[in-house]
Each structure stands twice: as structure tokens, then as C-alpha cells.
Design a protein around this motif. Structure first.
Motif, mmCIF file in Angstrom:
data_model
loop_
_atom_site.group_PDB
_atom_site.id
_atom_site.type_symbol
_atom_site.label_atom_id
_atom_site.label_comp_id
_atom_site.label_asym_id
_atom_site.label_seq_id
_atom_site.Cartn_x
_atom_site.Cartn_y
_atom_site.Cartn_z
ATOM 1 N N ALA A 150 0.815 -1.219 0.000
ATOM 2 C CA ALA A 150 0.000 0.000 0.000
ATOM 3 C C ALA A 150 0.846 1.265 0.000
ATOM 4 N N ILE A 151 2.140 1.152 0.242
ATOM 5 C CA ILE A 151 3.015 2.328 0.287
ATOM 6 C C ILE A 151 3.323 2.774 -1.138
ATOM 7 N N ASP A 152 3.069 4.044 -1.416
ATOM 8 C CA ASP A 152 3.226 4.573 -2.773
ATOM 9 C C ASP A 152 4.630 5.092 -3.063
ATOM 10 N N HIS A 153 5.261 5.700 -2.058
ATOM 11 C CA HIS A 153 6.595 6.274 -2.233
ATOM 12 C C HIS A 153 7.423 6.037 -0.970
ATOM 13 N N ASP B 261 4.102 17.182 -0.718
ATOM 14 C CA ASP B 261 3.811 17.638 -2.073
ATOM 15 C C ASP B 261 3.355 16.497 -2.979
ATOM 16 N N LEU B 262 3.772 15.267 -2.666
ATOM 17 C CA LEU B 262 3.371 14.118 -3.477
ATOM 18 C C LEU B 262 1.867 13.885 -3.443
ATOM 19 N N PHE B 263 1.187 14.405 -2.422
ATOM 20 C CA PHE B 263 -0.253 14.197 -2.309
ATOM 21 C C PHE B 263 -1.055 15.074 -3.266
ATOM 22 N N ALA B 264 -0.366 15.872 -4.069
ATOM 23 C CA ALA B 264 -1.056 16.564 -5.161
ATOM 24 C C ALA B 264 -1.607 15.546 -6.160
ATOM 25 N N ASP C 101 -3.902 9.781 -6.344
ATOM 26 C CA ASP C 101 -3.726 8.347 -6.184
ATOM 27 C C ASP C 101 -2.734 7.999 -5.082
ATOM 28 N N VAL C 102 -2.038 9.001 -4.546
ATOM 29 C CA VAL C 102 -1.050 8.760 -3.485
ATOM 30 C C VAL C 102 -1.746 8.795 -2.128
ATOM 31 N N SER C 103 -1.542 7.748 -1.334
ATOM 32 C CA SER C 103 -2.158 7.666 -0.007
ATOM 33 C C SER C 103 -1.151 7.583 1.121
ATOM 34 N N ASP C 104 -0.029 6.869 0.904
ATOM 35 C CA ASP C 104 0.940 6.641 1.974
ATOM 36 C C ASP C 104 2.365 6.802 1.463
ATOM 37 N N VAL C 105 3.148 7.584 2.195
ATOM 38 C CA VAL C 105 4.551 7.819 1.864
ATOM 39 C C VAL C 105 5.389 7.552 3.109
ATOM 40 N N VAL C 106 6.489 6.829 2.942
ATOM 41 C CA VAL C 106 7.419 6.602 4.041
ATOM 42 C C VAL C 106 8.636 7.498 3.845
ATOM 43 N N VAL C 107 8.993 8.239 4.888
ATOM 44 C CA VAL C 107 10.204 9.063 4.889
ATOM 45 C C VAL C 107 11.217 8.419 5.831
ATOM 46 N N LEU C 108 12.401 8.146 5.321
ATOM 47 C CA LEU C 108 13.454 7.512 6.116
ATOM 48 C C LEU C 108 14.695 8.397 6.134
ATOM 49 N N THR C 109 15.266 8.606 7.304
ATOM 50 C CA THR C 109 16.541 9.305 7.412
ATOM 51 C C THR C 109 17.601 8.291 7.801
ATOM 52 N N LEU C 110 18.757 8.370 7.181
ATOM 53 C CA LEU C 110 19.843 7.475 7.559
ATOM 54 C C LEU C 110 21.166 8.214 7.514
ATOM 55 N N VAL D 205 5.628 7.693 8.728
ATOM 56 C CA VAL D 205 4.671 7.503 7.640
ATOM 57 C C VAL D 205 3.886 8.802 7.474
ATOM 58 N N VAL D 206 3.817 9.278 6.258
ATOM 59 C CA VAL D 206 3.006 10.447 5.926
ATOM 60 C C VAL D 206 1.826 9.920 5.123
ATOM 61 N N SER D 207 0.616 10.161 5.608
ATOM 62 C CA SER D 207 -0.535 9.533 4.966
ATOM 63 C C SER D 207 -1.724 10.479 4.821
ATOM 64 N N ARG D 208 -2.509 10.231 3.793
ATOM 65 C CA ARG D 208 -3.720 11.000 3.561
ATOM 66 C C ARG D 208 -4.836 10.427 4.447
ATOM 67 N N GLY D 209 -5.409 11.285 5.296
ATOM 68 C CA GLY D 209 -6.489 10.841 6.150
ATOM 69 C C GLY D 209 -6.066 9.849 7.207
ATOM 70 N N GLY D 210 -4.770 9.842 7.554
ATOM 71 C CA GLY D 210 -4.271 8.897 8.544
ATOM 72 C C GLY D 210 -4.562 9.336 9.965
ATOM 73 N N SER D 211 -4.141 8.501 10.903
ATOM 74 C CA SER D 211 -4.407 8.774 12.313
ATOM 75 C C SER D 211 -3.137 9.112 13.087
ATOM 76 N N GLY D 212 -2.103 9.584 12.395
ATOM 77 C CA GLY D 212 -0.859 9.942 13.060
ATOM 78 C C GLY D 212 -1.052 11.087 14.035
ATOM 79 N N PRO D 213 -0.125 11.244 14.981
ATOM 80 C CA PRO D 213 -0.287 12.254 16.031
ATOM 81 C C PRO D 213 -0.024 13.690 15.591
ATOM 82 N N LEU D 214 0.479 13.891 14.365
ATOM 83 C CA LEU D 214 0.865 15.220 13.923
ATOM 84 C C LEU D 214 0.474 15.454 12.470
#
Length: 308
Positions: free
Chosen positions: A79-82, A134-137, A140-149, A173-182
Motif C-alpha cells: 500500500a506504500i506509494d513512495h 507535495d506528493l499528495f497533489a 492516487d497517493v495515499s501513503d509515503v514513508v520518509v526515512l533518514t539514515l 509515515v506520511v498519509s492521507r487521512g491517517g491517524s498519526g499524532p501530527l
């Protein structure tokens, strides 16, 4: 940010630290290295008691972070788009050309488009966060994972000017309509050209920092005085406090001392580590505002977050 971003949430968050906990004295010739990088400054005042190193390939820790994020998010890998990897310039050379392919295959991210953001040092992760939103423009994008290393293979490279580098992978996780705390309200990244050339001054650093703060609060309609906590880069403690002073942040607004003591400076991931530590010990509260902040030679970045 404009109204379409109001429904985009940040979270869950995860951190995968190097599995070896070590002391600064474990680094050969540590005192000499520190003095060469930060002359006439006592390391004892930095506030760092230990740091972490990875004993295995960085992919192991990236996969651990991704799997924990997906498990807590409750979404299948497909389900992860990016996925966006944010890393410092020095890490790019040892990731390898097929690094993203190995991660996508091992994590079963079958529908995922990979991107790498770098060249902004420890500020790259905040640029990645803005790019994720910006990807949520694309509807069709719903979920994006951002990773720092950020990983430092050689011990003598860990000791830098006013910083002791540690190994860590962090993510959210950055998500459209998600339940994250921020949710992310606004971001800004400013360049200090003199800093890029190694000629930064008090004035150039202050201008870069204050310019970023002006943008982030102007775009959000919020004020610095209303920010509950600021999650900064974990540099030498007096430098971190100095960076706060030049932007008008009160030291009581900062949350970094405990993570700095345990993990040192984890590059791109510091603001995430500080945020996770605060959320674990105090808790992100709905309606309160928080500021992610990053600084590096030549750059200053910040992102305003609001509890959902």
C-alpha cells in the motif's frame, strides 16, 4: 500550506539505532581528535555520554525501521506509494547504486517509487518531509514513508566540529487521512552560502536561521511564542543553545538533552529522535504546536507541526 494538506498526518515514527553502545573514550585518540576539530572547547560540556555504531549492513537497520513503521501503521507493504531516503552527502558513496532496489525487494514494497534527497546535510530530512507532502497533489497517493539514515563507518570521522556522530535510521509515515499524532503545517530551508564555503560567521548563520523562521511562521500564521517544544539538531550543547538564542527560541522550549546524552548526533534523524523521545515521555497533545529544527554548515531548516 494550503487546505489540501489539512487531512495529511505524520506518524507513526520509528528509530533504529546502531546496536553497539559506546563511550567517546572508545575512539582512539579521542581527546586529540576533539581538540583538532573544536579547539579550546571541553568535550565534557557537550552533554553526550555515549553514541551508537552499527555492527552490520545499514540495510538491516533500514529494514527494521520500515517493518516497525508498517506494523504500527497497520498497512501492508504494497500500500506504500513512495519511499524517500534522506541522507547526508558523505553517506551516498557507500549506499551503492542498487541500495533502493535491495530495500524495496526485502521489504516487499512492490508498488513503491523510491527517491533520495541529499546535498543539504542534516537539513535534508526536513526537505524530504515537505517533498512527501507535495506528493499528495497526486490523488492516487495515499501513503509515503520518509526515512533518514546517517552512518559513519570510520571512528575518526565521527569527531567533527562541535559534534560526535552516531549511527541511526529514523522514519515516519506520511498519509492521507491517517491517524498519526501530527500534521505538517509549513516548512522552510535556507542556505548560508558563506557557510557552504567554510566562511560562515555569526551574522551569516543568524540570517539563515532567522530567514527560515520568518518563512515558516509567516506561512503558518502561528507564532514562536506559541510553540510547545522545539526539536533541534543534537550538536555540542552550547552551540545548540546558541542556535536557539539567535532565533528567539527560549531554552525551556528545547527538547534535546536526554537524546543527546544517550545517542550523540545522528545527523538527519536528530529532530525525529527528539520528537519520539518527547512523545514517549510526555506525549504529543492535540492542538499544540511543535517545531522540528535542523542546522548544518551552510543550511538551516525548520518545520512547524501541529498535534492532531
Amino acid at each position: 500550506m494550503s487546505a489540501p494538506y489539512d487531512s495529511i498526518s505524520l506518524g507513526p515514527f520509528a528509530c533504529a539505532f546502531g546496536d553497539l553502545e559506546r563511550k567517546p573514550a572508545d575512539i582512539a585518540d579521542f581527546d586529540a581528535l576533539w581538540q583538532a576539530q573544536s579547539a579550546d572547547v571541553e568535550f565534557a560540556t557537550m552533554g553526550c555520554g555515549s553514541f551508537r555504531t552499527m555492527s552490520g549492513p545499514v540495510e538491516t537497520y533500514v529494514l527494521d525501521c520500515v517493518r516497525r513503521l508498517l506494523d504500527e501503521h497497520g498497512a501492508p507493504a504494497g500500500a506504500i506509494d513512495h519511499v524517500i531516503f534522506a541522507t547526508s552527502d558523505a553517506c551516498l558513496e557507500f549506499l551503492g547504486r542498487d541500495f533502493a532496489v535491495r530495500i524495496l525487494e526485502a521489504a516487499d514494497l512492490t508498488n513503491c517509487v523510491p527517491t533520495v534527497l541529499s546535498f543539504q546535510q542534516c537539513c535534508s530530512s526536513l526537505a524530504a518531509l515537505r517533498y512527501a507532502c507535495d506528493l499528495f497533489a497526486d490523488e492516487d497517493v495515499s501513503d509515503v514513508v520518509v526515512l533518514t539514515l546517517d552512518v559513519t563507518p570510520r571512528d575518526d570521522d565521527r569527531v567533527r566540529s562541535f559534534a560526535l556522530f552516531s549511527d541511526a535510521v529514523t522514519g515516519c509515515v506520511v498519509s492521507r487521512g491517517g491517524s498519526g499524532p501530527l500534521r505538517l503545517v509549513s516548512t522552510a530551508v535556507n542556505v548560508d552560502h558563506e557557510g557552504l564555503l567554510g566562511r560562515d560567521s555569526f551574522l551569516s548563520r543568524q540570517q539563515a536561521a532567522q530567514g527560515a523562521f520568518t518563512k515558516v511562521f509567516r506561512d503558518s500564521g502561528e507564532e514562536l511564542a506559541g510553540v510547545t517544544k522545539v526539536f533541534p539538531t543534537n550538536l555540542y550543547r552550547p552551540v545548540t543553545l546558541f542556535n536557539a538564542t539567535i532565533t528567539g527560541v527560549h531554552r525551556d522550549q528545547l527538547h534535546f538533552a536526554e537524546p543527546l546524552a544517550s545517542y550523540g548526533h545522528c545527523g538527519n534523524g536528530d529532530w525525529v529522535i527528539n520528537l519520539v523521545d518527547y512523545h514517549t515521555t510526555v506525549g504529543i497533545r492535540s492542538g499544540e504546536t511543535y517545531l522540528a529544527q535542523a542546522s548544518a554548515p551552510g543550511f538551516f531548516a525548520c518545520g512547524l507541526l501541529v498535534g492532531t
